[in-house]
Design a protein around this motif. Sequence first.
Motif, PDB file in Angstrom:
ATOM      1  N   LEU A  18      89.285  86.777  49.319  1.00 42.37           N
ATOM      2  CA  LEU A  18      88.283  87.841  49.253  1.00 42.37           C
ATOM      3  C   LEU A  18      88.853  89.081  48.560  1.00 42.37           C
ATOM      4  O   LEU A  18      88.218  89.674  47.687  1.00 42.37           O
ATOM      5  N   VAL A  19      90.079  89.448  48.941  1.00 37.13           N
ATOM      6  CA  VAL A  19      90.717  90.628  48.339  1.00 37.13           C
ATOM      7  C   VAL A  19      90.976  90.406  46.853  1.00 37.13           C
ATOM      8  O   VAL A  19      90.659  91.257  46.007  1.00 37.13           O
ATOM      9  N   LEU A  20      91.537  89.240  46.508  1.00 33.45           N
ATOM     10  CA  LEU A  20      91.797  88.948  45.096  1.00 33.45           C
ATOM     11  C   LEU A  20      90.516  88.912  44.289  1.00 33.45           C
ATOM     12  O   LEU A  20      90.470  89.398  43.149  1.00 33.45           O
ATOM     13  N   GLY A  21      89.456  88.339  44.882  1.00 27.90           N
ATOM     14  CA  GLY A  21      88.180  88.286  44.186  1.00 27.90           C
ATOM     15  C   GLY A  21      87.637  89.664  43.860  1.00 27.90           C
ATOM     16  O   GLY A  21      87.149  89.916  42.755  1.00 27.90           O
ATOM     17  N   PHE A  22      87.733  90.575  44.830  1.00 23.34           N
ATOM     18  CA  PHE A  22      87.279  91.944  44.603  1.00 23.34           C
ATOM     19  C   PHE A  22      88.119  92.635  43.530  1.00 23.34           C
ATOM     20  O   PHE A  22      87.587  93.330  42.650  1.00 23.34           O
ATOM     21  N   VAL A  23      89.433  92.453  43.584  1.00 17.75           N
ATOM     22  CA  VAL A  23      90.321  93.099  42.613  1.00 17.75           C
ATOM     23  C   VAL A  23      90.017  92.619  41.199  1.00 17.75           C
ATOM     24  O   VAL A  23      89.876  93.419  40.261  1.00 17.75           O
ATOM     25  N   ILE A  24      89.915  91.303  41.026  1.00 17.98           N
ATOM     26  CA  ILE A  24      89.665  90.744  39.698  1.00 17.98           C
ATOM     27  C   ILE A  24      88.285  91.141  39.188  1.00 17.98           C
ATOM     28  O   ILE A  24      88.110  91.482  38.009  1.00 17.98           O
ATOM     29  N   SER A  25      87.291  91.122  40.071  1.00 20.15           N
ATOM     30  CA  SER A  25      85.913  91.414  39.663  1.00 20.15           C
ATOM     31  C   SER A  25      85.728  92.870  39.270  1.00 20.15           C
ATOM     32  O   SER A  25      85.214  93.177  38.192  1.00 20.15           O
TER      33      SER A  25
ATOM     34  N   ALA B 199      71.193  92.887  42.932  1.00 26.83           N
ATOM     35  CA  ALA B 199      70.695  93.450  44.193  1.00 26.83           C
ATOM     36  C   ALA B 199      70.613  92.376  45.274  1.00 26.83           C
ATOM     37  O   ALA B 199      71.011  92.599  46.428  1.00 26.83           O
ATOM     38  N   VAL B 200      70.116  91.201  44.912  1.00 30.19           N
ATOM     39  CA  VAL B 200      69.974  90.113  45.889  1.00 30.19           C
ATOM     40  C   VAL B 200      71.346  89.633  46.359  1.00 30.19           C
ATOM     41  O   VAL B 200      71.563  89.426  47.565  1.00 30.19           O
ATOM     42  N   MET B 201      72.276  89.447  45.431  1.00 27.90           N
ATOM     43  CA  MET B 201      73.611  88.977  45.821  1.00 27.90           C
ATOM     44  C   MET B 201      74.331  90.002  46.688  1.00 27.90           C
ATOM     45  O   MET B 201      75.024  89.631  47.646  1.00 27.90           O
ATOM     46  N   THR B 202      74.160  91.268  46.375  1.00 24.18           N
ATOM     47  CA  THR B 202      74.766  92.314  47.206  1.00 24.18           C
ATOM     48  C   THR B 202      74.183  92.282  48.615  1.00 24.18           C
ATOM     49  O   THR B 202      74.916  92.393  49.611  1.00 24.18           O
ATOM     50  N   GLY B 203      72.862  92.113  48.707  1.00 23.01           N
ATOM     51  CA  GLY B 203      72.218  92.034  50.013  1.00 23.01           C
ATOM     52  C   GLY B 203      72.675  90.826  50.808  1.00 23.01           C
ATOM     53  O   GLY B 203      72.954  90.932  52.018  1.00 23.01           O
ATOM     54  N   LEU B 204      72.772  89.674  50.150  1.00 25.01           N
ATOM     55  CA  LEU B 204      73.226  88.465  50.845  1.00 25.01           C
ATOM     56  C   LEU B 204      74.660  88.610  51.329  1.00 25.01           C
ATOM     57  O   LEU B 204      74.995  88.196  52.454  1.00 25.01           O
ATOM     58  N   PHE B 205      75.500  89.201  50.496  1.00 26.09           N
ATOM     59  CA  PHE B 205      76.892  89.386  50.909  1.00 26.09           C
ATOM     60  C   PHE B 205      76.972  90.299  52.131  1.00 26.09           C
ATOM     61  O   PHE B 205      77.734  90.042  53.067  1.00 26.09           O
ATOM     62  N   ALA B 206      76.176  91.364  52.125  1.00 25.22           N
ATOM     63  CA  ALA B 206      76.170  92.286  53.266  1.00 25.22           C
ATOM     64  C   ALA B 206      75.709  91.568  54.534  1.00 25.22           C
ATOM     65  O   ALA B 206      76.294  91.740  55.616  1.00 25.22           O
ATOM     66  N   VAL B 207      74.660  90.756  54.413  1.00 26.75           N
ATOM     67  CA  VAL B 207      74.152  90.013  55.570  1.00 26.75           C
ATOM     68  C   VAL B 207      75.209  89.050  56.103  1.00 26.75           C
ATOM     69  O   VAL B 207      75.420  88.941  57.325  1.00 26.75           O
ATOM     70  N   MET B 208      75.901  88.349  55.192  1.00 23.84           N
ATOM     71  CA  MET B 208      76.917  87.393  55.630  1.00 23.84           C
ATOM     72  C   MET B 208      78.094  88.095  56.300  1.00 23.84           C
ATOM     73  O   MET B 208      78.654  87.588  57.285  1.00 23.84           O
ATOM     74  N   MET B 209      78.495  89.257  55.781  1.00 20.67           N
ATOM     75  CA  MET B 209      79.597  89.997  56.401  1.00 20.67           C
ATOM     76  C   MET B 209      79.202  90.506  57.794  1.00 20.67           C
ATOM     77  O   MET B 209      79.984  90.441  58.745  1.00 20.67           O
TER      78      MET B 209
ATOM     79  N   ASN C 272      76.915  89.183  59.732  1.00 25.10           N
ATOM     80  CA  ASN C 272      76.819  88.011  60.593  1.00 25.10           C
ATOM     81  C   ASN C 272      78.201  87.550  61.049  1.00 25.10           C
ATOM     82  O   ASN C 272      78.390  87.158  62.211  1.00 25.10           O
ATOM     83  N   LEU C 273      79.194  87.621  60.147  1.00 23.30           N
ATOM     84  CA  LEU C 273      80.553  87.218  60.499  1.00 23.30           C
ATOM     85  C   LEU C 273      81.144  88.135  61.568  1.00 23.30           C
ATOM     86  O   LEU C 273      81.749  87.661  62.539  1.00 23.30           O
ATOM     87  N   VAL C 274      80.961  89.433  61.398  1.00 18.58           N
ATOM     88  CA  VAL C 274      81.480  90.389  62.372  1.00 18.58           C
ATOM     89  C   VAL C 274      80.829  90.180  63.731  1.00 18.58           C
ATOM     90  O   VAL C 274      81.494  90.169  64.778  1.00 18.58           O
ATOM     91  N   LEU C 275      79.511  89.976  63.742  1.00 18.35           N
ATOM     92  CA  LEU C 275      78.813  89.746  65.006  1.00 18.35           C
ATOM     93  C   LEU C 275      79.272  88.451  65.667  1.00 18.35           C
ATOM     94  O   LEU C 275      79.405  88.380  66.898  1.00 18.35           O
ATOM     95  N   ALA C 276      79.531  87.436  64.846  1.00 10.56           N
ATOM     96  CA  ALA C 276      79.990  86.158  65.398  1.00 10.56           C
ATOM     97  C   ALA C 276      81.348  86.310  66.074  1.00 10.56           C
ATOM     98  O   ALA C 276      81.632  85.654  67.088  1.00 10.56           O
TER      99      ALA C 276
END
Length: 274
Positions: free
Chosen positions: A102-109, A180-190, A192-196
């Motif tokens: 995740l960190v490497l992906g953000f750095v490269i992107s 916009a959609v991908m940003t929203g989906l990523f936020a929802v997944m993050m 959901n992960l924290v809540l889990a």
Amino acid sequence: MKTSNPVLSQLGRAAERERAGAYGAYGPGGAPGYGPAGYDQPYPSQAYPAAPPAVRPMTIDDVVIRTVALLAITALSAAAAWVLVPDGLAFPLVIGAALVGLVLGFVISFMRMANPVLVGVYAVVEGTFLGLVSKAFESFYDGIVLQATTATFGVFFLMAILYRARVIRATPKFARVMIAVMTGLFAVMMINLVLALFGVNTGLRDGSPLAIGFSLVCIVVAALSFVLNFGEIEESVRMGLPQKYAWTAAFGILVGLVWLYLEILRLLSFLQDD
């Protein structure tokens, strides 16, 4: 050349300056007027051709070659993790690989890094993650990994055909909506992960009808993300970006394939549970 992507515009202008600086002001033997630097040529009959650019612009073939290389690295890393990692170390290694990836992906992107070593490390990390996750799913659902792999590349090639036929285009409006959609989906997944992690079940990943619907949405969006990749590759080639940026383009395709594979794998597990 105009483009809807401001980052590509900036890189394209930098590439033009880099190519312009690759021409000398003198010809062989010190003759002035060498190349398009604006110098007068006193001896037209002895004019010399322009020097070739020091940096070769990227091509579609460059992207294809690097994408295949990254997929090979990912596959080999996945196979090694599947075979070599003991079951007792699988879970902590999956968590570690997920965080590092995740960190490497953000750095490269976000930094638009075209470093082949860094991109290669990302492929190794993602391969390790995918190998261990796939092994876990295969232990519960026989044959699911082959099904997910086949479906993933089937969807990818279908999107490539649709883009090639201009059925789907990477227009500026399409790009804005997709981001916009991908940003929203990523936020929802993050979220959901924290809540889990705190024991809260939102129903998005438990095999319920809501989970199946969410996975289908993610699969569609992941598939459409390839249109953005293809469009950016076309613009990059057209603008003459240096060859090194083929690594960035290949990285984008790899990210999409990993996301698509994981969502298809999860959806197939939901359907087999039913």
